[in-house]
Scaffold this active site. Structure first.
Site, PDB file in Angstrom:
ATOM      1  N   CYS A 119       0.960  -1.196   0.242  1.00  0.00           N
ATOM      2  CA  CYS A 119       0.277   0.099  -0.065  1.00  0.00           C
ATOM      3  C   CYS A 119       0.763   1.077  -0.162  1.00  0.00           C
ATOM      4  CB  CYS A 119      -0.879   0.035   1.234  1.00  0.00           C
ATOM      5  SG  CYS A 119      -0.126  -0.035   2.931  1.00  0.00           S
ATOM      6  N   CYS A 122       3.290   1.874   3.017  1.00  0.00           N
ATOM      7  CA  CYS A 122       4.604   0.989   2.848  1.00  0.00           C
ATOM      8  C   CYS A 122       5.517   1.947   2.199  1.00  0.00           C
ATOM      9  CB  CYS A 122       4.346  -0.413   2.222  1.00  0.00           C
ATOM     10  SG  CYS A 122       3.205  -1.602   3.101  1.00  0.00           S
ATOM     11  N   ASP A 526      16.752  23.435 -36.668  1.00  0.00           N
ATOM     12  CA  ASP A 526      18.348  23.744 -36.976  1.00  0.00           C
ATOM     13  C   ASP A 526      19.019  22.817 -38.019  1.00  0.00           C
ATOM     14  OD1 ASP A 526      20.847  24.577 -36.260  1.00  0.00           O
ATOM     15  OD2 ASP A 526      21.292  22.585 -35.188  1.00  0.00           O
ATOM     16  N   ASP A 725      19.905  19.923 -32.052  1.00  0.00           N
ATOM     17  CA  ASP A 725      21.033  19.228 -31.104  1.00  0.00           C
ATOM     18  C   ASP A 725      20.461  19.242 -29.846  1.00  0.00           C
ATOM     19  OD1 ASP A 725      23.238  18.382 -29.800  1.00  0.00           O
ATOM     20  OD2 ASP A 725      24.519  19.299 -31.012  1.00  0.00           O
ATOM     21  N   ASP A 729      21.865  22.688 -28.271  1.00  0.00           N
ATOM     22  CA  ASP A 729      21.021  23.599 -28.327  1.00  0.00           C
ATOM     23  C   ASP A 729      19.873  23.471 -27.228  1.00  0.00           C
ATOM     24  OD1 ASP A 729      21.523  24.995 -30.764  1.00  0.00           O
ATOM     25  OD2 ASP A 729      20.425  23.370 -31.770  1.00  0.00           O
TER      26      ASP A 729
END
Length: 831
Positions: A119, A122, A526, A725, A729
């Protein structure tokens, strides 16, 4: 912990508190004398073990565990397999290679699996207890998978100490093993299947006993009717107390935690109908609902079982990555001399040579040292066609050698491999909750509250107007509109979509990515490494000073030797294997170039990069003949020192094969595209013309790109997708609504994009965007169906036109329909 009881407090109702262990709920012998003070009260314990565990919990200030738990702990058993009884074995570096990774000099992080979790309490107890151990920096436990990630400082605590701390409070922890996780999932499937079977068997038998009452039309004798009712009651008992037990347990937990979950109306409906039927059986009441109860439980469990299969199948995509690597490999310790040894993969280190036979899985990332073959990389890239492998070709761990033996020189193993990086990114996406799922869950909570109010109001109304129908109308309202379909509508579709995208080579690493990709209406690209292959070659070298072409290439390669930029790779390739000159104090300027000192000329400064950057650094005017090079296709790189210009390089790369098709599809859909690049404007404009993109901008720094995207986002209708990238980037990608990066091997572990194209093929983006839009359509369909069903079924049920049987079939059917609709995302379009 197990689910035999709901709580220690509730267990005391069933037996005298003095005879039941407060910690585990087992009977206490009158001869024992074990007690622990919990929150000011002496609590009886059954043995010294429970006394020690309870004392550890209380002593660490975690007594709230006993208030929050909704299940009792398992009997404490040994936390390790027989061969690993000594916890100290976990501190050996050789043993830790497979599941512990270094974070920095002294910090380590381990992936563990916990047993005994039943549960949320726990999870809370383990997180709180482990976090309080000296030296533990972070601990996260996933309740659904029982996975734990623990980070610690090995100067303050050892891994064995963490495992011992977990063991001291009655749980078991050991290194995460995908096979064991599959065993847990298999037990879950078997348990659910047994519950479905019992419910289905009981439903069929109860329907057989209910059928004579339907067709008798009042002609059945009272004795026969009573006999059939008692038989139905006996057959319904295992359905309610075994098959439907999880509903009651979770509903009770939700009530204790003051949270209205979906199981609350389900449990109320089943419980009230069953109790009313039991009362009618004992008191010879007018009607019983055993057939409706059993059928409702069967259809609901059947729908949830299918939902569980879909969820596990989607999650299994991550688990498969954990099981794909072999356990052993043939190491060649004296290669190229003969001789081999069979060793565990965990013992391989960079520089080792291993033999990979046809049909075997590659044990780590490396380079082919000998042999000619093909590799299947479908699991890693989504590309099913075999990839040729020759000497010098990269080979990725997890791929399968197909045709001929290969000798592999290992470069990366364990958590440093591409496979491990993919898995970490998938786990990151799985751990995030998308906005759609959050909104759906929040709506379901409010819907449950409204449903309970409507059901009670309806019951009161019918009690005063037609008491004989009040109960089944009340049950029908509870059952028919239970928002199971509403809660399943979004997460099921997103889970299946994530798995399907991964199999296409489109790796979703953030929770919001699918929704954002589906809504994207402006794409920004890009150029280098995204629209082009990124494999640049030096097409032209133009000396402008005292160095010849070869010396220029050597100096440029020396300055760029630590960079992974495509321009740097092209310069190093052009320089070849010549000895590079000595340079020092090399510093990279993001998006501009490199600076350093050339030791041959008394450490004078030298610059390489964009011509305007180099001119500004060296205080020079525009380099001669630069315009001549910029009119040609390619990227111009300048080199200069304190004495003036040294030379110019022109590098070029080719467009990716799928780039033109991607642009055609975007244009056909009316979606605008933009190119943002740091290359010369003339070069970027030429690429734009080739792809049919008029909005192409060159000469931009990463900050300029970020500002441009922010300008697009000022229009609230714009949803911007940025492809670039994943490392260089990163700020630009973070600015966009959804970011996509090409999954290069060296950068994947550091990739910050929302989506990674593992095959570095833009065609994957075409299919991924199509699947994301389909997922969003299916989510809308599921939500519309859920709302339409609920808002039409509730008034009918309140009016008394829907029986409990019809309500059960309708609710289970609506949930099943939502799951089956989501599973349509697994179908791949054939091209």
């Amino acid at each position: 912990m197990n689910s035999n009881s709901s709580s220690a407090d509730s267990s005391s109702v069933a037996a005298p508190a003095a005879l039941v262990c407060y910690h585990c709920g087992l009977p206490v012998s009158v001869e024992t004398n074990f007690y622990v003070a919990v929150e000011g009260e002496r609590r009886r314990m059954c043995c010294a073990g429970c006394e020690a565990v309870a004392q550890a919990i209380v002593g660490n200030g975690l007594a709230d565990y006993y208030r929050h738990r909704d299940a009792l702990p398992e009997k404490q058993v040994e936390a390790l397999p027989d061969e690993l009884r000594e916890l100290g074995l976990f501190d050996h570096p050789e043993f830790q290679q497979g599941f512990v990774r270094p974070v920095d000099e002294h910090e380590r992080e381990a992936s563990l699996i916990l047993e005994g979790i039943t549960c949320a309490a726990c999870v809370w107890l383990n997180e709180q207890h482990v976090a309080r151990q000296p030296g533990v920096k972070a601990v996260q436990i996933n309740y659904a998978t029982r996975r734990a990630r623990v980070r610690w400082d090995e100067r303050d605590i050892k891994l064995s100490g963490i495992l011992a701390a977990i063991q001291s409070i009655g749980y078991r922890a050991y290194p995460y093993d995908a096979a064991r996780a599959e065993q847990v999932a298999d037990r879950e499937r078997r348990s659910m299947l047994w519950r479905v079977f019992v419910a289905g068997f009981g439903m069929m038998q109860v329907m057989m006993y209910a059928f004579p009452a339907y067709i008798a039309d009042g002609d059945m004798t009272p004795d026969m009717e009573a006999l059939l009712r008692w038989a139905s009651l006996v057959l319904t008992l295992p359905v309610v107390f075994y098959s439907a037990a999880p509903f009651f347990k979770r509903a009770w937990r939700d009530i204790r935690l003051r949270h209205l979950g979906m199981d609350v109306p389900v449990a109320l409906g089943i419980g009230s109908a069953f109790l009313a039927s039991v009362w009618a059986t004992f008191k010879q009441g007018p009607v019983v609902y055993f057939d409706s109860v059993t059928m409702f439980v069967f259809f609901l469990l059947g729908g949830r079982y299918l939902e569980m299969l879909a969820r596990q199948k989607a999650v299994r995509g991550i688990e498969e990555l954990g099981k794909v690597l072999p356990a052993f490999s043939d190491r060649l310790p004296h290669w190229p001399q003969p001789g081999s040894e069979r060793v565990p993969v965990s013992q391989l280190v960079p520089g080792d040579y291993v033999r990979v036979r046809p049909g075997e899985v590659v044990p780590g990332d490396g380079v082919v040292a000998d042999g000619l073959s093909e590799a299947n990389e479908a699991l890693l890239t989504g590309e099913s066609s075999p990839v040729p492998k020759t000497v010098g070709a990269p080979l990725t761990g997890g791929s399968i050698n197909i045709s001929s033996p290969l000798v592999l020189r290992i470069e990366q193993v364990g958590d440093n491999t591409r496979l491990a990086a993919i898995r970490r990114l998938m786990e990151r996406a799985a751990g995030e909750k998308p906005r759609l799922a959050t909104v759906s869950d929040r709506g379901a909570v409010y819907f449950v509250a409204a449903l309970l109010v409507l059901a009670v109001a309806t019951g009161i109304f019918w009690t005063f107007n037609d008491p004989s129908r009040a109960l089944w109308v009340f049950v029908s309202v509870l059952v028919v509109a239970c928002p199971c379909a509403l809660s399943l509508a979004t997460p099921t579709a997103l889970t299946v979509a994530t798995d399907s995208l991964a199999r296409m080579g489109v790796l979703v690493t953030r929770g919001h990515a699918i929704e954002a990709l589906a809504r994207a209406n402006h794409y920004v690209f890009d150029k280098t490494g995204t629209l082009t292959t990124g494999k640049m070659t030096v097409e032209e070298v133009l000396p402008l000073g005292r160095l010849d072409a070869a010396a220029l290439c050597a100096l440029g390669a020396a300055l760029e030797q630590g960079s992974e930029h495509p321009v740097a790779q092209g310069l190093r390739l052009k320089a070849g294997d010549v000895a590079l000159p000595s340079v020092s104090e090399v510093v990279a300027v993001t998006g501009q170039g490199m600076t350093g000192r050339y030791d041959r000329y008394d450490g004078g400064e030298v610059w390489i990069g964009r011509p305007d950057f180099v001119a500004a650094c060296a205080d020079l005017s525009e380099p001669p003949r630069a315009v001549e090079l910029e009119t040609k296709v390619g990227t111009v790189v300048a080199l200069a020192d304190t004495q003036g210009w040294l030379g110019l390089f022109r590098l070029a790369d080719s467009l990716r094969p799928a780039a033109p098709e991607l642009m055609r599809q975007l244009a056909a859909a009316g979606i605008p595209a933009t190119i943002l690049s740091g290359d010369a404007p003339a070069v970027v404009a030429a690429v734009g013309r080739e792809l049919g993109i008029a909005d192409a901008h060159g000469g931009l720094s990463p900050q300029d790109k970020q500002t441009f995207i922010a300008g697009l986002q000022r229009d609230p209708a714009k949803v911007v997708a940025m492809l670039g990238d994943g490392v260089n980037d990163a700020p630009v990608l973070a600015q966009a609504h959804v970011s996509v990066a090409m999954g290069s091997g060296t950068d994947l572990a550091r990739n910050q994009a929302d989506i990674v194209l593992l095959g570095e093929d833009l065609a994957g983006l075409v299919g991924g965007a199509r699947l994301a839009r389909k997922a969003l359509r299916i989510i809308r369909q599921n939500l519309w169906w859920s709302f339409a069903y609920n808002f039409s079924a509730v008034p009918l049920a309140m009016a008394g036109w829907v029986t409990p049987l019809m309500a059960g079939v309708g609710m289970a059917g609506s949930s099943l329909l939502v799951v089956l609709n989501a599973l349509r995302l697994q179908r791949r379009r054939r091209t």
